[in-house]
Design a protein around this motif. Structure first.
Motif, PDB file in Angstrom:
ATOM      1  N   PRO A  91       0.843  -1.202   0.000  1.00 25.34           N
ATOM      2  CA  PRO A  91       0.000   0.000   0.000  1.00 25.34           C
ATOM      3  C   PRO A  91       0.880   1.254   0.000  1.00 25.34           C
ATOM      4  CG  PRO A  91      -0.821  -1.597   1.579  1.00 25.34           C
ATOM      5  CD  PRO A  91       0.531  -2.085   1.117  1.00 25.34           C
ATOM      6  N   LYS A  92       0.629   2.161  -0.944  1.00 21.00           N
ATOM      7  CA  LYS A  92       1.497   3.331  -1.119  1.00 21.00           C
ATOM      8  C   LYS A  92       1.549   4.227   0.112  1.00 21.00           C
ATOM      9  CE  LYS A  92       1.602   3.576  -6.088  1.00 21.00           C
ATOM     10  NZ  LYS A  92       1.332   4.335  -7.302  1.00 21.00           N
ATOM     11  N   GLU A  93       0.431   4.358   0.830  1.00 25.39           N
ATOM     12  CA  GLU A  93       0.451   5.248   1.989  1.00 25.39           C
ATOM     13  C   GLU A  93       1.370   4.716   3.098  1.00 25.39           C
ATOM     14  OE1 GLU A  93      -3.093   2.515   2.504  1.00 25.39           O
ATOM     15  OE2 GLU A  93      -2.302   3.691   0.844  1.00 25.39           O
ATOM     16  N   LEU A  94       1.436   3.387   3.254  1.00 24.63           N
ATOM     17  CA  LEU A  94       2.371   2.818   4.239  1.00 24.63           C
ATOM     18  C   LEU A  94       3.810   3.095   3.828  1.00 24.63           C
ATOM     19  CD1 LEU A  94       0.872  -0.710   5.066  1.00 24.63           C
ATOM     20  CD2 LEU A  94       0.858   1.333   6.490  1.00 24.63           C
ATOM     21  N   PHE A  95       4.087   2.893   2.556  1.00 30.85           N
ATOM     22  CA  PHE A  95       5.419   3.150   2.006  1.00 30.85           C
ATOM     23  C   PHE A  95       5.811   4.612   2.203  1.00 30.85           C
ATOM     24  CE2 PHE A  95       7.804   4.716  -1.696  1.00 30.85           C
ATOM     25  CZ  PHE A  95       8.978   3.992  -1.555  1.00 30.85           C
ATOM     26  N   GLN A  96       4.930   5.524   1.846  1.00 27.54           N
ATOM     27  CA  GLN A  96       5.229   6.954   1.956  1.00 27.54           C
ATOM     28  C   GLN A  96       5.448   7.376   3.407  1.00 27.54           C
ATOM     29  OE1 GLN A  96       1.775   8.308  -0.177  1.00 27.54           O
ATOM     30  NE2 GLN A  96       2.845   8.293  -2.141  1.00 27.54           N
ATOM     31  N   ASN A  97       4.640   6.834   4.307  1.00 34.44           N
ATOM     32  CA  ASN A  97       4.777   7.180   5.729  1.00 34.44           C
ATOM     33  C   ASN A  97       6.115   6.729   6.301  1.00 34.44           C
ATOM     34  OD1 ASN A  97       2.249   8.362   5.738  1.00 34.44           O
ATOM     35  ND2 ASN A  97       1.220   6.579   6.599  1.00 34.44           N
ATOM     36  N   ILE A  98       6.542   5.525   5.959  1.00 36.20           N
ATOM     37  CA  ILE A  98       7.805   5.018   6.505  1.00 36.20           C
ATOM     38  C   ILE A  98       8.998   5.756   5.893  1.00 36.20           C
ATOM     39  CG2 ILE A  98       8.456   3.064   5.032  1.00 36.20           C
ATOM     40  CD1 ILE A  98       8.085   2.794   8.797  1.00 36.20           C
ATOM     41  N   CYS A  99       8.890   6.113   4.611  1.00 32.58           N
ATOM     42  CA  CYS A  99       9.962   6.898   3.971  1.00 32.58           C
ATOM     43  C   CYS A  99      10.133   8.237   4.683  1.00 32.58           C
ATOM     44  CB  CYS A  99       9.649   7.132   2.499  1.00 32.58           C
ATOM     45  SG  CYS A  99       9.846   5.675   1.456  1.00 32.58           S
ATOM     46  N   LYS A 100       9.021   8.883   4.955  1.00 30.58           N
ATOM     47  CA  LYS A 100       9.060  10.181   5.626  1.00 30.58           C
ATOM     48  C   LYS A 100       9.621  10.042   7.041  1.00 30.58           C
ATOM     49  CE  LYS A 100       6.155  14.121   6.751  1.00 30.58           C
ATOM     50  NZ  LYS A 100       4.796  14.669   6.731  1.00 30.58           N
TER      51      LYS A 100
END
Length: 152
Positions: A21-30
């Protein structure tokens, strides 16, 4: 009745490649200030970055010289972890890995324990994406972990 994890072990050889899921990926990157440039375990539908390598292209045929992300298939985690770690060391690149959490495995002790810059155990089980990009009906049968290996 068989448990979900036992049922999963039976079906793992049939289908064990799911999208992140892209939102999980984006959150962890941030959170960890890591910004991969290429998704090395992707499909044309399930990729979290515009630059990606599909199963057919086979990431093992490449030298990964830029920061990367991978969510490897459960059935081949050990071999993907070895590849990711070797690319991280050889090319001094950062990598973000999402996989199942099994801290007693050989690959965990060889490539993660005392080597990872950050390890975050995902709260709750992830509902991954199927081959069409839709959320799966059931959550993952195992807990998940984010592993960060940063360039030196």
């Amino acid at each position: 009745m068989k448990s979900r994890s036992v049922q999963h072990l039976h079906s793992i050889n049939v289908q064990d490649e799911y999208g992140t899921p892209k939102e999980l990926f984006q959150n962890i990157c941030k959170k960890y200030q890591i910004y991969p440039q290429i998704d090395i375990c992707a499909s044309h539908i399930n990729h979290v970055l515009p630059n990606y390598i599909t199963k057919e292209q086979n990431c093992f045929n490449y030298e990964i010289k830029q920061d990367f992300f991978m969510n490897p298939p459960y059935s081949r985690v050990s071999e993907f972890m070895e590849f990711a770690y070797s690319q991280h060391i050889k090319h001094n690149v950062s990598c973000l890995i999402l996989t199942y959490s099994k801290t007693g495995t050989k690959w965990w002790h060889k490539y993660v324990q005392d080597k990872a810059d950050n390890v975050e155990f995902q709260k709750g089980r992830i509902s991954f994406l199927d081959e069409n990009g839709n959320r799966t009906k059931h959550c993952a049968p195992y807990d998940s972990v984010w592993i960060v290996l940063k360039r030196k």
